[in-house]
Write an enzyme that holds these catalytic residues in place. Structure first.
Site, PDB file in Angstrom:
ATOM      1  CG  ASP A  17      -1.707   1.214   1.424  1.00 17.61           C
ATOM      2  OD1 ASP A  17      -2.363   1.643   0.461  1.00 17.61           O
ATOM      3  OD2 ASP A  17      -1.682   1.787   2.531  1.00 17.61           O
ATOM      4  CG  ASP A  19      -1.827   7.465   0.617  1.00 18.02           C
ATOM      5  OD1 ASP A  19      -1.230   8.538   0.497  1.00 18.02           O
ATOM      6  OD2 ASP A  19      -2.507   6.949  -0.290  1.00 18.02           O
ATOM      7  CG  ASP A 176      -2.015   2.052   6.557  1.00 14.05           C
ATOM      8  OD1 ASP A 176      -2.316   1.750   5.383  1.00 14.05           O
ATOM      9  OD2 ASP A 176      -2.256   3.172   7.046  1.00 14.05           O
TER      10      ASP A 176
END
Length: 230
Positions: A17, A19, A176
């Site tokens: 991922d 961000d 996250d």
């Protein structure tokens, strides 16, 4: 690193991922949210307040920001979404940088012959522009955004496409958010969650196969993680 150690590494592909996982984009995303909010007289939000809103795409992030400052209607959301995107596109990497240790981890994965890719719910053109501006785009065999295939995480389709574009084989994903965990699981990939990410809930509640506190722990964690952990 000898050839035997490289051969023993359990994953041919590692997807990330963007961000809150590979890059700390929170300062620039918060600035874009606050630009949109300020255009209708709403108070600004702190970077820490915006962080848990990140992960589901810009529109969802803005919707959370509006709800936190007085609520929203769809017409206002439509107008402000465009304002947010325009501001963000003009200021993509003012404060954005890789998390500490991320580049060293990418280097170490490359030494092990791992092919790497990005799957983010950010628009693909933004992801490519940011990675290009930071000199990182060439490190990734696939860069897939939330708009690339017309479907975003938590759908497994973009992660499956990442694996295919990276040549296929055993893969793991690093993220996250609950969207990352749900998408990776649906795609049949082990998922590592980042404690330092933009968390909307305790990282232990995400249901990941493993958690890292920082990038120093990524390679050892992947070495311990079975490709069939899911």
């Amino acid at each position: 690193m000898d050839s035997y150690s490289r051969h023993r590494f359990p994953f041919a592909i590692v997807g990330f991922d963007l961000d809150g996982t590979l890059l700390d984009t929170s300062g620039d995303l918060a600035a874009a949210v606050n630009h949109a909010l300020g255009s209708i007289g709403r108070p600004p939000l702190s970077v820490d307040a915006v962080k848990p809103m990140i992960g589901g795409g810009a529109r969802a992030m803005l919707r959370h920001g509006l709800d936190a400052t007085g609520g929203h209607d769809d017409a206002t959301l439509d107008v402000l979404h465009r304002r947010l995107l325009d501001h963000y596109e003009a200021n993509l990497a003012v404060h954005t940088a890789p998390f500490p240790g991320a580049l060293d981890a990418l280097d170490e994965l490359a030494v092990r012959g791992v092919t790497m890719g990005i799957m983010t719910n950010k628009l693909e053109r933004f992801a490519r522009a940011i990675l290009g501006g930071l000199g990182l785009a060439d490190r990734f065999a696939a860069i897939i955004g939330g708009d690339t295939l017309g479907v975003a995480k938590p759908s497994p389709i973009p992660i499956q496409a990442l694996v295919n574009q990276c040549g296929g084989g055993r893969a793991a994903f690093i993220g996250d958010s609950i969207f990352d965990v749900q998408a990776a699981r649906a795609a049949g990939l082990p998922i590592v969650a980042c404690r330092f990410g933009f968390l909307s809930q305790p990282v232990e509640e995400l249901g990941a196969d493993a958690i890292i506190d920082d990038y120093a722990g990524l390679i050892p964690t992947l070495e311990r993680l079975s490709p069939s952990a899911t």
